[in-house]
Design a protein around this motif. Structure first.
Motif, PDB file in Angstrom:
ATOM      1  N   MET A   1       0.742  34.604 -16.095  1.00  0.00           N
ATOM      2  CA  MET A   1       1.355  33.445 -16.745  1.00  0.00           C
ATOM      3  C   MET A   1       1.569  33.735 -18.236  1.00  0.00           C
ATOM      4  N   THR A   2       2.779  33.542 -18.707  1.00  0.00           N
ATOM      5  CA  THR A   2       3.083  33.702 -20.124  1.00  0.00           C
ATOM      6  C   THR A   2       2.804  32.389 -20.844  1.00  0.00           C
ATOM      7  N   ARG A   3       1.900  32.443 -21.784  1.00  0.00           N
ATOM      8  CA  ARG A   3       1.581  31.246 -22.558  1.00  0.00           C
ATOM      9  C   ARG A   3       1.975  31.481 -24.012  1.00  0.00           C
ATOM     10  N   HIS A   4       2.542  30.470 -24.609  1.00  0.00           N
ATOM     11  CA  HIS A   4       2.975  30.573 -26.003  1.00  0.00           C
ATOM     12  C   HIS A   4       2.182  29.608 -26.881  1.00  0.00           C
ATOM     13  N   THR A   5       2.020  29.995 -28.128  1.00  0.00           N
ATOM     14  CA  THR A   5       1.564  29.068 -29.152  1.00  0.00           C
ATOM     15  C   THR A   5       2.804  28.535 -29.855  1.00  0.00           C
ATOM     16  N   VAL A   6       2.976  27.231 -29.778  1.00  0.00           N
ATOM     17  CA  VAL A   6       4.186  26.582 -30.284  1.00  0.00           C
ATOM     18  C   VAL A   6       3.822  25.682 -31.455  1.00  0.00           C
ATOM     19  N   VAL A   7       4.344  25.990 -32.631  1.00  0.00           N
ATOM     20  CA  VAL A   7       4.156  25.132 -33.799  1.00  0.00           C
ATOM     21  C   VAL A   7       5.349  24.199 -33.908  1.00  0.00           C
ATOM     22  N   ILE A   8       5.083  22.909 -33.981  1.00  0.00           N
ATOM     23  CA  ILE A   8       6.156  21.911 -34.096  1.00  0.00           C
ATOM     24  C   ILE A   8       6.108  21.349 -35.511  1.00  0.00           C
ATOM     25  N   ALA A   9       7.160  21.641 -36.295  1.00  0.00           N
ATOM     26  CA  ALA A   9       7.131  21.362 -37.735  1.00  0.00           C
ATOM     27  C   ALA A   9       8.456  20.776 -38.219  1.00  0.00           C
TER      28      ALA A   9
ATOM     29  N   THR B   1      14.473  26.818 -22.072  1.00  0.00           N
ATOM     30  CA  THR B   1      15.144  28.072 -22.433  1.00  0.00           C
ATOM     31  C   THR B   1      14.177  29.236 -22.467  1.00  0.00           C
ATOM     32  N   VAL B   2      12.891  28.941 -22.382  1.00  0.00           N
ATOM     33  CA  VAL B   2      11.852  29.976 -22.389  1.00  0.00           C
ATOM     34  C   VAL B   2      11.481  30.288 -20.948  1.00  0.00           C
ATOM     35  N   ASP B   3      11.184  31.544 -20.651  1.00  0.00           N
ATOM     36  CA  ASP B   3      10.796  31.908 -19.287  1.00  0.00           C
ATOM     37  C   ASP B   3       9.676  31.014 -18.802  1.00  0.00           C
TER      38      ASP B   3
ATOM     39  N   SER C   1       0.055  26.282 -25.842  1.00  0.00           N
ATOM     40  CA  SER C   1      -0.755  25.676 -26.892  1.00  0.00           C
ATOM     41  C   SER C   1       0.171  25.125 -27.969  1.00  0.00           C
ATOM     42  N   ILE C   2       0.037  23.851 -28.278  1.00  0.00           N
ATOM     43  CA  ILE C   2       0.937  23.197 -29.225  1.00  0.00           C
ATOM     44  C   ILE C   2       0.180  22.822 -30.491  1.00  0.00           C
ATOM     45  N   VAL C   3       0.733  23.234 -31.627  1.00  0.00           N
ATOM     46  CA  VAL C   3       0.184  22.883 -32.939  1.00  0.00           C
ATOM     47  C   VAL C   3       1.156  21.916 -33.605  1.00  0.00           C
ATOM     48  N   ARG C   4       0.685  20.748 -33.949  1.00  0.00           N
ATOM     49  CA  ARG C   4       1.543  19.717 -34.552  1.00  0.00           C
ATOM     50  C   ARG C   4       1.410  19.774 -36.071  1.00  0.00           C
ATOM     51  N   MET C   5       2.541  19.979 -36.730  1.00  0.00           N
ATOM     52  CA  MET C   5       2.531  20.136 -38.188  1.00  0.00           C
ATOM     53  C   MET C   5       3.764  19.470 -38.792  1.00  0.00           C
ATOM     54  N   PRO C   6       3.809  18.130 -38.799  1.00  0.00           N
ATOM     55  CA  PRO C   6       4.949  17.455 -39.440  1.00  0.00           C
ATOM     56  C   PRO C   6       5.051  17.853 -40.905  1.00  0.00           C
ATOM     57  N   LEU C   7       6.291  18.058 -41.370  1.00  0.00           N
ATOM     58  CA  LEU C   7       6.516  18.488 -42.741  1.00  0.00           C
ATOM     59  C   LEU C   7       7.397  17.484 -43.479  1.00  0.00           C
TER      60      LEU C   7
ATOM     61  N   SER D   1       0.560  32.432 -36.639  1.00  0.00           N
ATOM     62  CA  SER D   1      -0.180  32.513 -35.377  1.00  0.00           C
ATOM     63  C   SER D   1       0.665  32.088 -34.177  1.00  0.00           C
ATOM     64  N   ALA D   2       1.930  31.733 -34.426  1.00  0.00           N
ATOM     65  CA  ALA D   2       2.775  31.174 -33.369  1.00  0.00           C
ATOM     66  C   ALA D   2       3.742  32.212 -32.815  1.00  0.00           C
ATOM     67  N   SER D   3       4.187  31.974 -31.594  1.00  0.00           N
ATOM     68  CA  SER D   3       5.275  32.770 -31.030  1.00  0.00           C
ATOM     69  C   SER D   3       6.590  31.992 -31.049  1.00  0.00           C
ATOM     70  N   ILE D   4       6.489  30.660 -31.122  1.00  0.00           N
ATOM     71  CA  ILE D   4       7.672  29.794 -31.188  1.00  0.00           C
ATOM     72  C   ILE D   4       7.410  28.698 -32.215  1.00  0.00           C
ATOM     73  N   VAL D   5       8.412  28.418 -33.037  1.00  0.00           N
ATOM     74  CA  VAL D   5       8.317  27.335 -34.013  1.00  0.00           C
ATOM     75  C   VAL D   5       9.523  26.419 -33.824  1.00  0.00           C
TER      76      VAL D   5
END
Length: 366
Positions: free
Chosen positions: A1-9, A361-363, A38-44, A278-282
């Protein structure tokens, strides 16, 4: 399983959703398709509305401090500022002197007194440093209201205080800054995404006055008043950013503040670069991605952080009218919903849908 760390900013979608709401909706949409990521929430923010929220969410130990201030139409408003663990203060002009506090608009008479009162409250608390977010202004008073609240005196030919607001600048004859409060030891740092000068066709009155209800005649009155102010304060009106917030940038520069690109400065304080590293997707976004977005807005700031590492950047915006160069994927809410009106009518629904669309859009995990 491919897991990504996703930062939402993202930034806020001004007028329809806060940065926190957009962040949460994107996270929900993404998780509906890729629940194992894994989702990291970082409103800017870039110095406009939502800057306090961004600091409160992103900085552990940040404390919201309430303050009652005089609003831009003289009515009291319940505002706040944020105390950071390093004894810095973040003050958002929109909280005390913002355009959303007015109905109807007051293009000639709205003022920044409340913003100055909030700054004074932070100074009374003994803070070490000020971060001054000046987006979302309702007025074109050159920051005179704020400086008055900080101890400055702006007088007419008879030695009486001028009226609040841009209209009052027409009577300005002298300025006395000897009573201004001192800057804190760490200084005052203006957070703004605006690079306009104070005066002229690209200045505070001409560019932003109409957004605050000013007619063509009002713009001429306001620009003349700001020109009078510029003759009396020791600051170059051509300084980039002097025209921000109806000239409040100019007034704060005269106090001794420095100015920085809002998104960069906010990102630095909340350690956005560390999160993105630390993210693979932002995923980032704003209400409208257009030709101005390249000038220091949140999406291009986040894209730059991603490009400096190994993360892919993705964009969500209410409308996309400029080529989203450098983004691995981009989604327009207007396209998803079928029209701008539909997107604005139920923004968070379509933000969630955009999050799911990007995730697809991600595998997919296997």
């Amino acid at each position: 399983m491919t897991r990504h760390t996703v930062v939402i900013a993202p930034d806020s979608f001004k007028g329809t959703a806060t940065a926190i709401e957009v962040t949460d909706a994107l996270a929900e949409g993404w998780a509906s398709v890729r629940p194992h990521d894994s989702i990291v929430r970082m409103p800017l923010a870039d110095g406009g509305e939502g800057t306090l929220d961004a600091f409160t969410i992103a900085v552990p130990g940040a404390i919201r401090v309430p303050v009652t201030a005089t609003g831009p139409d003289d009515r009291p408003v319940e505002a706040s500022w944020v105390l950071l663990p390093d004894n810095s203060a973040v003050i958002e002009l929109a909280e005390a002197s913002g355009i959303t506090l007015l109905d109807p608009l007051r293009p000639l008479d709205a003022h920044t007194v409340g913003f100055g009162q909030a700054i004074s409250a932070a100074l009374d608390a003994g803070v070490e440093r000020l971060y001054l977010a000046i987006g979302g202004s309702s007025s074109t008073d050159g920051g005179v209201g704020a400086l008055t609240a900080l101890g400055g005196r702006f007088l007419d030919g008879n030695g009486a205080p001028i009226a609040n607001g841009g209209r009052g600048l027409a009577a300005l004859a002298s300025v006395d800054l000897s009573g201004l409060r001192a800057l804190p030891p760490g200084g005052a740092h203006i957070l703004s995404d605006v690079t306009s000068p104070l005066l002229g066709v690209t200045g505070a009155s001409a560019v932003f006055g109409p957004q605050k209800g000013a007619t063509a005649a009002d713009v001429r009155v306001l620009d003349a008043g700001l020109a009078r102010l510029a003759e009396l304060l020791p600051t170059d009106p051509a300084t980039p950013g002097a025209g921000a917030a109806g000239g409040t940038g100019f007034g704060l520069l005269a106090w001794g503040a420095t100015i920085a690109a809002g998104a960069d400065a906010v990102g630095e304080v909340v350690h956005a670069a560390d999160a993105v590293a630390s993210a693979s997707i932002v995923i980032t976004g704003e209400g409208r991605f257009d030709g101005q977005s390249e000038a220091g807005k949140v999406p291009t700031y986040v894209r730059g952080l991603a490009a400096s590492g190994s993360a892919e950047s993705m964009l969500v915006a209410g409308a996309i009218t400029a080529e989203p160069v450098g983004f691995a994927a981009a989604v327009s809410l207007s396209d998803l919903a079928g029209s701008p009106a539909a997107a604005m009518g139920d923004t968070l629904r379509w933000v969630r849908e955009a999050g799911a669309t990007l995730a697809s859009t991600v595998d997919s995990p296997r």
